[in-house]
Enzyme design. Structure first.
Site, PDB file in Angstrom:
ATOM      1  N   ASP A 155     -13.006  -4.220 -24.995  1.00  0.00           N
ATOM      2  CA  ASP A 155     -13.810  -3.382 -25.771  1.00  0.00           C
ATOM      3  C   ASP A 155     -13.174  -2.274 -26.372  1.00  0.00           C
ATOM      4  OD1 ASP A 155     -16.254  -4.704 -24.916  1.00  0.00           O
ATOM      5  OD2 ASP A 155     -16.726  -3.461 -23.160  1.00  0.00           O
ATOM      6  N   HIS A 202     -19.918 -14.743 -24.640  1.00  0.00           N
ATOM      7  CA  HIS A 202     -18.726 -14.635 -23.698  1.00  0.00           C
ATOM      8  C   HIS A 202     -17.525 -15.331 -24.103  1.00  0.00           C
ATOM      9  CE1 HIS A 202     -21.457 -13.098 -20.799  1.00  0.00           C
ATOM     10  NE2 HIS A 202     -20.463 -12.513 -20.049  1.00  0.00           N
ATOM     11  N   GLY A 214     -14.696   1.803 -15.402  1.00  0.00           N
ATOM     12  CA  GLY A 214     -15.293   1.866 -14.021  1.00  0.00           C
ATOM     13  C   GLY A 214     -14.465   1.682 -13.064  1.00  0.00           C
TER      14      GLY A 214
HETATM   15  P1  ATP Z   1     -15.491  -3.473 -18.264  1.00  0.00           P
HETATM   16  O1  ATP Z   1     -15.028  -2.507 -19.130  1.00  0.00           O
HETATM   17  O2  ATP Z   1     -15.025  -4.717 -18.677  1.00  0.00           O
HETATM   18  O3  ATP Z   1     -17.015  -3.167 -17.787  1.00  0.00           O
HETATM   19  P2  ATP Z   1     -15.242  -1.904 -15.726  1.00  0.00           P
HETATM   20  O4  ATP Z   1     -13.749  -1.507 -14.927  1.00  0.00           O
HETATM   21  O5  ATP Z   1     -15.355  -0.385 -16.411  1.00  0.00           O
HETATM   22  O6  ATP Z   1     -14.769  -2.920 -16.893  1.00  0.00           O
HETATM   23  P3  ATP Z   1     -17.180  -1.722 -14.089  1.00  0.00           P
HETATM   24  O7  ATP Z   1     -18.034  -2.669 -13.575  1.00  0.00           O
HETATM   25  O8  ATP Z   1     -17.963  -0.623 -14.635  1.00  0.00           O
HETATM   26  O9  ATP Z   1     -16.238  -2.329 -14.820  1.00  0.00           O
HETATM   27  O10 ATP Z   1     -16.109  -1.184 -12.881  1.00  0.00           O
HETATM   28  C1  ATP Z   1     -15.467  -2.280 -11.899  1.00  0.00           C
HETATM   29  C2  ATP Z   1     -15.789  -1.778 -10.402  1.00  0.00           C
HETATM   30  O11 ATP Z   1     -15.085  -0.648 -10.155  1.00  0.00           O
HETATM   31  C3  ATP Z   1     -17.136  -1.883  -9.874  1.00  0.00           C
HETATM   32  O12 ATP Z   1     -17.610  -2.956  -9.587  1.00  0.00           O
HETATM   33  C4  ATP Z   1     -16.831  -1.055  -8.600  1.00  0.00           C
HETATM   34  O13 ATP Z   1     -16.561  -1.580  -7.634  1.00  0.00           O
HETATM   35  C5  ATP Z   1     -15.821   0.068  -9.293  1.00  0.00           C
HETATM   36  N1  ATP Z   1     -16.257   1.337  -9.571  1.00  0.00           N
HETATM   37  C6  ATP Z   1     -17.011   1.487 -10.765  1.00  0.00           C
HETATM   38  N2  ATP Z   1     -17.793   2.873 -10.888  1.00  0.00           N
HETATM   39  C7  ATP Z   1     -17.322   3.724  -9.881  1.00  0.00           C
HETATM   40  C8  ATP Z   1     -17.481   4.721  -9.111  1.00  0.00           C
HETATM   41  N3  ATP Z   1     -18.083   5.742  -9.876  1.00  0.00           N
HETATM   42  N4  ATP Z   1     -17.033   4.909  -7.849  1.00  0.00           N
HETATM   43  C9  ATP Z   1     -16.381   4.112  -7.137  1.00  0.00           C
HETATM   44  N5  ATP Z   1     -15.881   2.826  -7.511  1.00  0.00           N
HETATM   45  C10 ATP Z   1     -16.501   2.450  -8.801  1.00  0.00           C
END
Ligand code: ATP
Length: 324
Positions: free
Chosen positions: A128, A254, A104
Site C-alpha cells: 500500500d 488479490h 499494525g
Molecule cells: P497491512 O498494511 O498489510 O494491513 P499491517 O501490519 O498493518 O499490514 P495489521 O493486520 O494491521 O496489518 O497488523 C498485523 C498484526 O499486528 C495484527 O494481527 C496484530 O497481531 C498486530 N497488531 C496490530 N495492531 C496492534 C496493536 N494496536 N497492538 C498490538 N498488536 C497489534
C-alpha cells in the site's frame, strides 16, 4: 547480539522473501544466529520457530509471498498475548527482533519494546505504500507493475468494444497505487480517497473526452474512494447517465499482492535486510528501515506509524494535464 529473530506479519507483499534471505545471510556474515518465527505474532505466542541458515533461504529471492507465512493475530493485541510472546523470545534466547509488515505490525513491535524493553527493528513490507518516512514500502513497486500489466490487458478489450472500464485497485486508506498506476496506464480519471472527486465532475470529464473523439476509457478507482457508493454503484450511475458507453467493472483484488518481486523490490529488500541486522548489532532499537532518494534511511518507528505521507500533489496535477 548473539541471536536475532525475524517474522513477517499482516498482509504479505512481494519482496518479503527477499528481505528474509538478506537478513538470514547478513546474520551468517556476522556470525549471528537467526531464528525465524512462523506465522507472525501467532508463531511468537505459540513458540513456532525454526533456526534459519544460509541454505534455508535458497531459491526464494524471486518468489512472492513469505516462506515464513504471515498472519493477523488478535491475541497479540492483548497484554496477556504479548507476555506469552516475550516468553518465546526468552526461551529461544532471542536478543532482538526484526518485524517485516505494515503499520499494525509496527504498533505491535513497539509494544514489545515499550513493555519489555525488547530491541525491535521494522522493515515496511506492504504493497500500500502507506508508511511515513519511506518513499517506497517493500512490494509497492511490484504491485504497481502488476496493476499496470493487468490494466494494459483490460485496455485491449476496452478499445475493441468502445467500453468504459472502472478498474478497482487496492488502497483502503491511500490512493498511492491508484495514482501511480493510473498515470502509467493513461487513465481518464483516477479516483482516490484523498481527493473528493464528485460523480458529476466525472461525468463532465467523460462527456468532454467523448466530444474530443475518445471512444473508450479507463477509470482507476482506489478501494478507499467511496463517495457513499461502491465501484459497482458508481458504474451503474454512470451507465444510466451516459447510455452511449458500455460500462464494465473489473476489481483486480488479490493478484496485486502476489507475483515475482520486481528488480526494484529485490534490491530494496536486500538493502533493508542488511541494514536491519546492522542496526540491531549496533544496539539500535525502535527504528524502521526506509528509503529516500535511492538511499537507505532510518526513521523512528513511532514516527513511521503516527505520521501520514501526503499524496503527491504534482502527480495529481500531471494526471489532470494528461486528461485534456
Ligand atoms: P497491512 O498494511 O498489510 O494491513 P499491517 O501490519 O498493518 O499490514 P495489521 O493486520 O494491521 O496489518 O497488523 C498485523 C498484526 O499486528 C495484527 O494481527 C496484530 O497481531 C498486530 N497488531 C496490530 N495492531 C496492534 C496493536 N494496536 N497492538 C498490538 N498488536 C497489534
Amino acid at each position: 547480539m548473539k541471536t536475532i529473530g525475524v517474522l513477517t506479519s499482516g498482509g504479505d507483499s512481494p519482496g518479503m522473501n527477499t528481505a528474509l534471505r538478506s537478513i538470514v545471510r547478513t546474520c551468517a556474515h556476522y556470525k549471528i544466529k537467526c531464528v525465524g518465527i512462523v506465522r507472525g505474532y501467532s508463531g511468537l505466542i505459540e513458540d513456532n520457530t525454526k533456526v534459519l541458515n544460509t541454505r534455508s533461504v535458497r531459491g526464494i529471492i524471486n518468489k512472492g509471498g513469505t516462506f515464513l507465512y504471515s498472519a493477523r493475530c488478535d491475541e497479540f493485541r492483548q497484554a496477556s498475548g504479548r507476555k506469552k510472546a516475550y516468553k518465546t523470545l526468552r526461551n529461544n534466547n532471542i536478543d532482538g527482533l526484526i518485524v517485516i509488515g505494515g503499520d499494525g505490525s509496527f504498533t505491535g513491535a513497539l509494544k514489545l519494546k515499550d513493555e519489555f524493553n525488547f530491541p525491535v527493528i521494522g522493515i515496511p513490507g506492504t504493497i500500500d505504500n502507506d508508511i511515513f518516512g519511506t518513499s517506497h514500502t517493500l512490494g509497492y513497486d511490484t504491485a504497481l507493475n502488476t496493476v499496470m500489466d493487468a490494466i494494459d490487458k483490460i485496455r485491449d478489450s476496452a478499445i475493441s468494444h468502445d467500453r468504459l472500464f472502472f478498474v478497482e485497485v487496492m488502497g483502503k486508506d491511500a490512493g498511492y497505487i491508484a495514482l501511480r498506476s493510473g498515470i502509467a496506464i493513461g487513465a481518464q480519471e483516477i479516483l482516490i480517497p484523498e481527493v473528493n472527486t464528485k460523480i458529476n465532475d466525472l461525468i463532465d470529464s467523460l462527456k468532454n473526452s467523448k466530444k474530443s473523439g475518445k471512444t473508450s476509457s479507463i477509470i482507476v478507482v482506489a478501494e478507499g474512494y467511496k463517495p457513499g457508493k461502491n465501484v459497482y454503484q458508481i458504474a451503474d450511475e454512470i451507465q444510466e447517465k451516459l447510455p452511449n458507453y458500455q460500462v464494465r467493472v473489473s476489481v483486480l483484488g488479490h493478484i496485486q499482492r502476489g507475483g515475482r518481486p520486481s528488480c526494484f523490490d529485490r534490491v530494496l529488500g536486500t538493502k533493508m535486510g542488511v541494514k536491519a541486522v546492522e542496526l540491531l548489532k549496533n544496539a539500535k532499537t525502535g527504528i524502521m528501515v526506509g528509503t529516500q532518494h535511492g538511499k537507505i534511511v532510518t526513521v523512528p518507528l513511532k514516527k513511521a506509524i503516527s505520521e501520514k505521507t501526503k499524496i503527491d500533489k504534482d502527480l495529481l496535477r500531471i494526471s489532470k494535464i494528461m486528461n485534456t
